[in-house]
Design a protein around this motif. Structure first.
Motif, PDB file in Angstrom:
ATOM      1  N   GLU A   1      -6.281   7.528  -0.890  1.00  0.00           N
ATOM      2  CA  GLU A   1      -6.843   6.742   0.210  1.00  0.00           C
ATOM      3  C   GLU A   1      -5.884   6.699   1.391  1.00  0.00           C
ATOM      4  OE1 GLU A   1      -6.665   2.522  -0.233  1.00  0.00           O
ATOM      5  OE2 GLU A   1      -8.415   2.188   1.011  1.00  0.00           O
ATOM      6  N   GLU A   2      -4.603   6.697   1.116  1.00  0.00           N
ATOM      7  CA  GLU A   2      -3.608   6.484   2.166  1.00  0.00           C
ATOM      8  C   GLU A   2      -3.169   7.776   2.870  1.00  0.00           C
ATOM      9  OE1 GLU A   2      -2.921   3.528   3.116  1.00  0.00           O
ATOM     10  OE2 GLU A   2      -3.845   2.445   1.445  1.00  0.00           O
TER      11      GLU A   2
ATOM     12  N   ASP B   1      -7.182   5.322  -5.201  1.00  0.00           N
ATOM     13  CA  ASP B   1      -6.885   4.229  -4.278  1.00  0.00           C
ATOM     14  C   ASP B   1      -5.689   3.541  -4.918  1.00  0.00           C
ATOM     15  OD1 ASP B   1      -6.688   1.886  -2.891  1.00  0.00           O
ATOM     16  OD2 ASP B   1      -8.794   1.296  -3.126  1.00  0.00           O
TER      17      ASP B   1
ATOM     18  N   LEU C   1      -3.685   1.087  -4.168  1.00  0.00           N
ATOM     19  CA  LEU C   1      -3.722  -0.370  -4.246  1.00  0.00           C
ATOM     20  C   LEU C   1      -5.015  -0.855  -3.619  1.00  0.00           C
ATOM     21  CD1 LEU C   1      -1.580  -2.423  -5.397  1.00  0.00           C
ATOM     22  CD2 LEU C   1      -1.647  -3.316  -3.093  1.00  0.00           C
ATOM     23  N   ASP C   2      -5.891  -1.356  -4.461  1.00  0.00           N
ATOM     24  CA  ASP C   2      -7.173  -1.869  -3.987  1.00  0.00           C
ATOM     25  C   ASP C   2      -7.072  -3.385  -3.837  1.00  0.00           C
ATOM     26  OD1 ASP C   2     -10.157  -1.659  -3.580  1.00  0.00           O
ATOM     27  OD2 ASP C   2     -10.081  -3.036  -5.278  1.00  0.00           O
TER      28      ASP C   2
ATOM     29  N   ASP D   1       0.849  -1.211   0.000  1.00  0.00           N
ATOM     30  CA  ASP D   1       0.000   0.000   0.000  1.00  0.00           C
ATOM     31  C   ASP D   1       0.874   1.248   0.000  1.00  0.00           C
ATOM     32  OD1 ASP D   1      -2.662  -1.116   0.265  1.00  0.00           O
ATOM     33  OD2 ASP D   1      -2.244  -1.524   2.381  1.00  0.00           O
TER      34      ASP D   1
HETATM   35 MN    MN Z   1      -6.192   0.660  -1.086  1.00  0.00          MN
END
Ligand code: MN
Ligand code: MN
Length: 358
Positions: free
Chosen positions: A94-95, A116, A118-119, A71
């Motif tokens: 997202e992070e 995002d 890494l989903d 992530d």
């Molecule tokens: Mn993610």
């Protein structure tokens, strides 16, 4: 005399689209930067344990979720690929709790990129498909002179200029819409280019596949319980005239791509598990981009009660119930939401003279 024809690359497709539509000025360069990030993430994912990115990073992100090393790496790659290009006035991840804003020595661009990075990262240690999801909004006129205002980004999804995702599966692909249909690009690793492989993808209107995390069944609202009960009862007793299959990969991008390619319906509805949360998935960089792609391919995306793309966000990391896929099923799930109450205690069985009076 025939000539040897080379396939159309992502770059060629984008610069052609931009040349045809002045409203997309600068989008090709922006998506080139996104594609660079995705190629690096694809490379890291494909090396698995050899890349030294297995396991936890040792911190929680703003959502209170344990960050994995992958992530953190994917987030760094997205930010570093997009920070110098002068295409954006903000990056929302997202992070990251707050947006990244270009410092004084980098010119601001007209777009806001939300992602995002890494989903489905809980799948990365078990070698199941993961992806990246992204959404592009336009900054208002005069953005160069103004300092970034969060209101610029808190726009409903129907204002997205671009929506896309990359899927790091057996093949690495990028799926994009610029508001004129959905296009798939497949990474040719030998030449390092995404190649235009599917154009104007359409989702079948009817389906016999649903995807839901059934371990949450006891928290579902009555309309969702009713829908899944009917699917499970099947052809004879379910009232839908067909038997259904269930699929659950627990990776949103992978579920979305399956539905894009062959139809299906996905539900991560609002439920009573954590009453404070209005759903599980994030509106701005998960639901909105997937919803735009699904609609552009002829499907539907809903909270159950309203169109996802019409929801006005209140904050970057807002969660929401998400139901999308083949239009016949999504329309039916919306109908159940209109007909049935949101809470069991609103049902006649729980009312003053009901069976379960409290
Ligand atoms: Mn993610
Ligand atoms: Mn995600």
């Amino acid at each position: 005399m025939s000539i040897n024809v080379i396939p159309v690359t992502l770059s060629q497709f984008l610069f052609h689209a931009e040349a045809k539509n002045p409203a997309l000025k600068g989008v090709a360069g922006l998506l080139e930067d996104v594609a660079v990030a995705c190629k690096h993430i694809a490379h890291a994912c494909s090396r698995g344990n050899l890349a030294g990115i297995g396991g936890l990073a040792g911190a929680d992100n703003v959502q209170g979720e344990a960050q994995k090393k992958i992530d953190v790496l994917a987030n760094d790659l997205f930010i570093s690929a997009n920070r110098w290009g002068e295409r954006v006035c903000a990056l929302v991840s997202e992070e990251e709790e707050n947006p990244w804003i270009p410092p004084a020595n980098i010119r601001k661009g007209p777009y806001i990129l939300l992602f995002d990075p890494l989903d489905g990262s809980s799948n990365s240690d078990v070698n199941v498909s993961v992806g990246s999801i992204f959404s592009v909004l336009r900054a208002p006129e005069g953005y160069q002179e103004l300092s970034f205002d969060t209101k610029w980004a808190l726009r409903p999804g129907h204002e997205q200029v671009v929506a896309g995702y990359a899927l790091y599966g057996q093949a690495t692909i990028m799926v994009l819409t610029l508001g004129d249909g959905v296009h798939v690009f497949t990474l040719d690793r030998d030449v390092g280019e995404f190649i235009h492989s599917h154009e104007h993808v359409r989702i079948p209107e009817a389906t016999q596949e649903f995807a839901i995390n059934a371990s949450n069944a006891r928290f579902w609202e009555p309309p969702v319980r009713q829908y899944i009960d009917e699917c499970l009862l099947g052809k004879e007793a379910g009232g839908r005239g067909k038997d259904f299959n269930m699929r659950w990969i627990a990776s949103l991008v992978a579920e979305a791509h399956r539905i894009l390619m062959r139809g299906g319906v996905f539900l991560y509805p609002r439920d009573h598990k954590v009453p404070k949360k209005a759903g599980r998935l994030r509106l701005m960089y998960e639901c909105n981009p997937i919803a735009m792609i699904i609609e552009q391919a002829g499907g539907m995306a809903s909270t159950g009660r309203e169109r996802i793309l019409d929801v006005v966000p209140e904050e970057f990391h807002q969660r929401i119930g998400f139901i999308f896929g083949s239009s016949e099923e999504v329309r039916y799930v919306e109908k159940l939401h209109r007909e049935l109450p949101a809470h069991d205690h609103a049902s006649p069985l729980f009312q003053a003279r009901g069976l379960f009076q409290k």
